[in-house]
Every structure is written in C-alpha cells, then in structure tokens.
Design an enzyme around this catalytic site. Structure first.
Site, PDB file in Angstrom:
ATOM      1  N   LYS A   1       7.946 -17.786 -10.390  1.00  0.00           N
ATOM      2  CA  LYS A   1       7.357 -16.692 -10.950  1.00  0.00           C
ATOM      3  C   LYS A   1       6.034 -16.995 -11.617  1.00  0.00           C
ATOM      4  O   LYS A   1       6.168 -17.944 -12.505  1.00  0.00           O
ATOM      5  CB  LYS A   1       8.127 -15.733 -12.114  1.00  0.00           C
ATOM      6  CG  LYS A   1       7.999 -14.514 -12.530  1.00  0.00           C
ATOM      7  CD  LYS A   1       8.435 -14.076 -13.485  1.00  0.00           C
ATOM      8  CE  LYS A   1       7.880 -12.711 -14.033  1.00  0.00           C
ATOM      9  NZ  LYS A   1       8.689 -12.473 -15.296  1.00  0.00           N
TER      10      LYS A   1
ATOM     11  N   PHE B   1      -4.587   3.432  14.706  1.00  0.00           N
ATOM     12  CA  PHE B   1      -4.779   4.404  13.656  1.00  0.00           C
ATOM     13  C   PHE B   1      -5.811   3.903  12.708  1.00  0.00           C
ATOM     14  O   PHE B   1      -5.881   2.928  12.482  1.00  0.00           O
ATOM     15  CB  PHE B   1      -3.367   4.471  12.870  1.00  0.00           C
ATOM     16  CG  PHE B   1      -2.552   5.755  13.378  1.00  0.00           C
ATOM     17  CD1 PHE B   1      -1.895   5.687  14.494  1.00  0.00           C
ATOM     18  CD2 PHE B   1      -2.531   7.070  12.675  1.00  0.00           C
ATOM     19  CE1 PHE B   1      -0.656   6.612  14.891  1.00  0.00           C
ATOM     20  CE2 PHE B   1      -1.726   8.045  13.164  1.00  0.00           C
ATOM     21  CZ  PHE B   1      -1.073   7.865  14.341  1.00  0.00           C
TER      22      PHE B   1
ATOM     23  N   ASP C   1      -4.661  -5.923   5.148  1.00  0.00           N
ATOM     24  CA  ASP C   1      -5.654  -6.882   5.917  1.00  0.00           C
ATOM     25  C   ASP C   1      -5.763  -8.283   5.301  1.00  0.00           C
ATOM     26  O   ASP C   1      -6.365  -9.148   6.070  1.00  0.00           O
ATOM     27  CB  ASP C   1      -7.064  -6.145   5.671  1.00  0.00           C
ATOM     28  CG  ASP C   1      -7.074  -4.816   6.254  1.00  0.00           C
ATOM     29  OD1 ASP C   1      -6.320  -4.709   7.469  1.00  0.00           O
ATOM     30  OD2 ASP C   1      -7.560  -3.593   5.800  1.00  0.00           O
TER      31      ASP C   1
ATOM     32  N   LYS D   1     -11.966  -3.051  18.878  1.00  0.00           N
ATOM     33  CA  LYS D   1     -10.501  -3.675  19.130  1.00  0.00           C
ATOM     34  C   LYS D   1     -10.112  -3.265  20.558  1.00  0.00           C
ATOM     35  O   LYS D   1      -9.134  -3.696  20.864  1.00  0.00           O
ATOM     36  CB  LYS D   1      -9.565  -3.001  17.972  1.00  0.00           C
ATOM     37  CG  LYS D   1     -10.085  -3.178  16.564  1.00  0.00           C
ATOM     38  CD  LYS D   1      -8.660  -2.848  15.707  1.00  0.00           C
ATOM     39  CE  LYS D   1      -8.928  -2.840  14.392  1.00  0.00           C
ATOM     40  NZ  LYS D   1      -7.918  -2.892  13.462  1.00  0.00           N
TER      41      LYS D   1
ATOM     42  N   ASN E   1       0.670  -1.286  -0.151  1.00  0.00           N
ATOM     43  CA  ASN E   1       0.190   0.019   0.049  1.00  0.00           C
ATOM     44  C   ASN E   1       0.918   1.178  -0.054  1.00  0.00           C
ATOM     45  O   ASN E   1       1.920   1.194  -0.108  1.00  0.00           O
ATOM     46  CB  ASN E   1      -0.864  -0.036   1.233  1.00  0.00           C
ATOM     47  CG  ASN E   1      -0.063  -0.085   2.512  1.00  0.00           C
ATOM     48  OD1 ASN E   1       0.696   0.795   2.967  1.00  0.00           O
ATOM     49  ND2 ASN E   1      -0.358  -1.152   3.019  1.00  0.00           N
TER      50      ASN E   1
ATOM     51  N   LYS F   1     -13.891   1.290  15.576  1.00  0.00           N
ATOM     52  CA  LYS F   1     -12.891   0.381  15.888  1.00  0.00           C
ATOM     53  C   LYS F   1     -12.197   0.579  17.356  1.00  0.00           C
ATOM     54  O   LYS F   1     -11.683  -0.282  17.843  1.00  0.00           O
ATOM     55  CB  LYS F   1     -11.541   0.906  14.943  1.00  0.00           C
ATOM     56  CG  LYS F   1     -11.472   0.187  13.511  1.00  0.00           C
ATOM     57  CD  LYS F   1     -10.328   0.911  12.766  1.00  0.00           C
ATOM     58  CE  LYS F   1     -10.903   0.998  11.337  1.00  0.00           C
ATOM     59  NZ  LYS F   1     -10.017   1.507  10.029  1.00  0.00           N
TER      60      LYS F   1
ATOM     61  N   ASP G   1      -5.170  -9.612  13.048  1.00  0.00           N
ATOM     62  CA  ASP G   1      -5.243  -8.320  13.539  1.00  0.00           C
ATOM     63  C   ASP G   1      -4.280  -7.940  14.750  1.00  0.00           C
ATOM     64  O   ASP G   1      -4.620  -8.444  15.843  1.00  0.00           O
ATOM     65  CB  ASP G   1      -6.538  -7.748  13.998  1.00  0.00           C
ATOM     66  CG  ASP G   1      -6.931  -6.277  13.883  1.00  0.00           C
ATOM     67  OD1 ASP G   1      -5.754  -5.676  14.675  1.00  0.00           O
ATOM     68  OD2 ASP G   1      -7.766  -5.773  13.319  1.00  0.00           O
ATOM     69  N   ILE G   2      -2.949  -7.352  14.450  1.00  0.00           N
ATOM     70  CA  ILE G   2      -2.263  -7.069  15.385  1.00  0.00           C
ATOM     71  C   ILE G   2      -2.737  -6.199  16.614  1.00  0.00           C
ATOM     72  O   ILE G   2      -2.554  -6.683  17.757  1.00  0.00           O
ATOM     73  CB  ILE G   2      -0.761  -6.564  14.763  1.00  0.00           C
ATOM     74  CG1 ILE G   2      -0.340  -7.514  13.625  1.00  0.00           C
ATOM     75  CG2 ILE G   2       0.319  -6.337  16.009  1.00  0.00           C
ATOM     76  CD1 ILE G   2       0.851  -6.678  12.691  1.00  0.00           C
TER      77      ILE G   2
HETATM   78  O1  C5P Z   1      -9.213  -2.365  10.816  1.00  0.00           O
HETATM   79  P1  C5P Z   1      -8.194  -1.430  10.257  1.00  0.00           P
HETATM   80  O2  C5P Z   1      -7.152  -2.164   9.505  1.00  0.00           O
HETATM   81  O3  C5P Z   1      -8.424  -0.324   9.464  1.00  0.00           O
HETATM   82  O4  C5P Z   1      -7.494  -0.780  11.437  1.00  0.00           O
HETATM   83  C1  C5P Z   1      -6.322   0.344  11.503  1.00  0.00           C
HETATM   84  C2  C5P Z   1      -5.354  -0.173  12.728  1.00  0.00           C
HETATM   85  O5  C5P Z   1      -5.188  -1.496  12.855  1.00  0.00           O
HETATM   86  C3  C5P Z   1      -3.875   0.667  12.361  1.00  0.00           C
HETATM   87  O6  C5P Z   1      -3.559   0.993  13.772  1.00  0.00           O
HETATM   88  C4  C5P Z   1      -3.229  -1.079  12.108  1.00  0.00           C
HETATM   89  O7  C5P Z   1      -1.640  -0.592  12.582  1.00  0.00           O
HETATM   90  C5  C5P Z   1      -3.981  -1.887  12.608  1.00  0.00           C
HETATM   91  N1  C5P Z   1      -3.713  -3.063  12.087  1.00  0.00           N
HETATM   92  C6  C5P Z   1      -3.183  -4.109  12.650  1.00  0.00           C
HETATM   93  N2  C5P Z   1      -3.259  -5.421  12.098  1.00  0.00           N
HETATM   94  C7  C5P Z   1      -3.909  -5.603  11.111  1.00  0.00           C
HETATM   95  C8  C5P Z   1      -4.515  -4.833  10.245  1.00  0.00           C
HETATM   96  C9  C5P Z   1      -4.411  -3.265  10.970  1.00  0.00           C
HETATM   97  O8  C5P Z   1      -2.443  -4.177  13.745  1.00  0.00           O
HETATM   98  N3  C5P Z   1      -3.840  -6.890  10.473  1.00  0.00           N
END
Ligand code: C5P
Length: 398
Positions: A279, A315, A269, A333, A200, A329, A298-299
């Site tokens: 390849k 964020f 995501d 979260k 991204n 969120k 989702d970390i």
């Molecule tokens: O749900 P979304 O991805 O929009 O949320 C954004 C926040 O979640 C950011 O702080 C991003 O660093 C964190 N995030 C994460 N792990 C993921 C996706 C997003 O920690 N797989």
C-alpha cells in the site's frame, strides 16, 4: 413457408410477396399436390429462392438439406395446411419434405388451415387441431365464407395480409441470426497498489443492453466486461476482466472469430506505470504525490487492424465537440461505425438509464433520440445489422 395442396395455395403466393415487402427472407417448400395448384416457378420468382419439394433429392439435399433449411428459419408457416397435412403433422409422420421439416422445426410454427367446411368440422380434424395446439403450434384461421367448392362455412384460409401481419407482429426481428457478436462493456480498473485503482463512471448499462439486444436479434454473444453491478445477460458467453490489459488480451484473442465487434467499454486510456506491491503510504512531509501513467493499448483500433476483422463499431463519449471527435475517431481508428454520446452533462451517458446517440459511418449518419438504454440498444443493433448487410452487399458486387 410450407405450401400444401389446396386451392388456397394461390393466396400463399401473395403471402410471400407481402412478407418480402416487410423485409423477411422467405424460402418455400411445396408438397407434390401443391405443385398441381401453383407452379414452383411462381414461388421461386416471388421468394427469390429456389423452391424445395423433394426429401430424397440428392441435389436439393446438397444445396440445403432439410435440417439446415428449417434451422435457417426463424419461423415456419404452413399455409395452406390441408386436412391431410394437419393429420400428418399432428401424428408425427415424416414421409415428405414438409412433414419432415415440421418434425425437425425448433422455431415457432404457424399453421393456416384451408379445406372444405365439412372436412374442417370433422371430429378427427378438430382432434388433430387440438393436438397441434397442445404441441405449441399456433393456428391462424380458418375464416368463414364462400368456399371454392361452392359451399359456405368455416374453412377458407385467412387472408394473406392477416397472416403476414400476425407473423410480423409476433416474430422478433432477428437481424443478427447466425452471427457472432463480441461486445466490450463497463469500465476498467487500473491498480495503483493492492487497495487502490483508477477507474471511471461507466456503469456498463449500454454494453449490457447491447448484449441483450444482440441476443434478441438472434446473435451468439460474447461479452467482455469490466467490473459492473449488473446481472449478466442469460445466454451470453461472459468473460470478466479488470484491467485494460486484460480486456485487450481477451478481445484481441476473440475478435477474429466474430462477425461484429462493438467496443462499448470505457477503457482506461492510461494506467499507472508501476503498481506498488504494498500500500502506498501517506508521507507527512509531502503535500503532493505524482503518479506516472502510461498509455494503454487501443483495443478498438487494434481490432480494426486485424486481417480478418469483424464489422467494427466504436463509441465516443465526449464533453465537447462531439461530432468532430467522433468523425475523427471513425477515420483515425479505421472503424465501420461510431456511436457518439455526450457525457458530463445532464444528457444521459455514463451511469444513467437513458441515452441519446449520434451514429456516424463513412458518408452517413443517424441520430437516435434520447430514450431508455434498452430501446436505444435495439435501435443501434438494427442499424449495425443494416449497415453491415449494405457494406457486404457492396463488397460482393464490387
Ligand atoms: O479514443 P477514445 O478512447 O475516446 O475512443 C473510445 C472508443 O475506443 C470506445 O469504443 C472504447 O471502447 C475504445 N477504446 C479501446 N481501447 C482503449 C481506449 C478506448 O478499445 N484503450
């Protein structure tokens, strides 16, 4: 603050009050002769902390040893500094708590001398002052005027307000002093095959600016970074990763040992279900190619679920319905705070030098106006420190 035994010690009581008013935390050390001029109780009441005076007192050493006391401080100010104290400090004597603290200090040291004008002008005093200056000590004053002894001349301690202003102007706000901050930054790369990946537009600038701001605020910083074109902040512990899975492993492993986690990375995501070993070849008879992606972990949400979780800040970068998504969120979260910004318009955000943030927490919010990312990071770091303090205060009184 170290107070030595001069009549100007009474002015130092006012200095403590002014510094507290500015939000500083103050601990006071007094020499024995200072206690003849002003009672330690005065300083205890004004600073909100017990006053330290003895070097070899077991109780005091237990509560906060002299090394810890000076390690705790962002700045040491000796006010008033008598001729005797100046002489001891300039020569490295350490026969009481004040002079020992001075020797052990690694932070900036300010000295506000106060004495009779003849003592001030004496060659040996001036030599001591020059010596201290050459050792990096910052001398404030003294001022000219009427003296307590009835004489007129140089030797009056600078006014408390002038000393306070000087300290506040020259001491960076170290609101994260002693804290460990973990920050994720940049994009992730999710490989499709050995030469291609999905990523991204994140530049990592906001995360790196936050790491610098946290360092400036006195924190120990661990920065887990995806691939970016930025030079790493000096003094941060940098862990470089590529994929969302690697970022997940690094952060989940480190988070419990940190006080604050800021998830500024734009983590993928979804990542390709299969990474081809070779390849992927163009097929002449196929006009479309379907990729199957799977959700990454989702970390941020997982950090927030940890038993020993740090103060957790996320964020949200959105192209529409910013506030609604951000607030959603925050609760979904289970975050302590979320910083939301627009992306995909000419409004800063990804890969730009500037940004604006709408920050939300339970029952509150603050808008941080469009500005340079470094300044914005400093504002966000102060807000995080403030909210964390507030919530800890609430927990402790609950
Ligand atoms: O749900 P979304 O991805 O929009 O949320 C954004 C926040 O979640 C950011 O702080 C991003 O660093 C964190 N995030 C994460 N792990 C993921 C996706 C997003 O920690 N797989």
């Amino acid at each position: 603050m170290a107070v030595s035994g001069g009549i100007a010690a009474y002015k130092s009581a006012e200095l403590v009050r002014l510094l507290r008013k500015q939000g500083a935390k103050v601990r006071v050390v007094m020499t024995r002769s200072a206690m003849q001029f002003v009672s330690p109780l005065t300083f205890q009441a004004l600073s909100g902390n017990p006053v330290h005076s003895e070097l070899l007192d077991a109780d005091e050493e237990n509560s906060m040893g002299h090394i810890n006391l000076v390690r705790w401080a962002d700045v040491l100010v000796i006010a008033p500094a008598t001729a005797n104290t100046l002489a001891k400090c300039s020569h490295g004597l350490a026969d009481d708590l004040l002079s020992t603290l001075y020797l052990a200090a690694t932070c900036p040291v300010y000295v506000a001398p106060a004495m009779n004008q003849a003592m001030w002008h004496k060659t040996v005093t001036q030599e001591n002052i020059q010596k201290l200056k050459s050792h990096g000590v910052i001398i404030i004053g003294p001022e000219q005027g009427d003296q307590a002894c009835g004489e007129t001349g140089f030797g009056r301690m600078s006014e408390p307000l002038a000393i306070c202003n000087r300290l506040m102007d020259e001491t960076p706000t170290r609101c994260l002093s002693g804290l460990k901050v973990l920050i994720s930054a940049g994009p992730t790369r999710e490989p499709l095959d050995p030469v291609r990946y999905i990523t991204n537009r994140s530049s990592g600038k906001m995360g790196y600016a936050l790491a610098n701001a946290a360092l400036k605020a006195g924190a120990k910083v661990t920065l887990v970074s995806g691939p970016v074109m930025l030079s790493p902040p000096v003094n941060a512990d940098l862990i470089s990763v590529e994929t969302a899975a690697q970022m997940h492993a690094a952060i989940i492993g480190k988070a419990p040992a940190h006080d604050i986690y800021i998830g500024a990375a734009a983590v993928a995501d979804y990542s390709p279900m299969i990474t081809e070993q070779g390849k992927i070849k163009k097929q002449d008879d196929q006009t479309t190619l379907t990729l199957t992606l799977q959700k990454t972990r989702d970390i941020l949400a997982e950090v927030a679920q940890l038993v020993n979780r740090p103060f957790t800040v996320g964020f949200a970068a959105e192209t529409h319905d910013l506030e609604q998504y951000a607030k959603d969120k925050l609760t979904r979260k289970n975050l302590d705070m979320i910083a939301a910004n627009w992306v995909g318009r000419d409004l800063g955000g990804f890969d730009s030098e500037q940004n604006a943030l709408q920050v939300f927490w339970k029952n509150g919010q603050k808008n941080l106006a469009m500005t340079d990312k470094n300044q914005l990071a400093e504002q966000l770091i102060s807000l995080i420190a403030e909210r964390r303090e507030y919530e800890r205060g609430n927990k402790n009184t609950a």
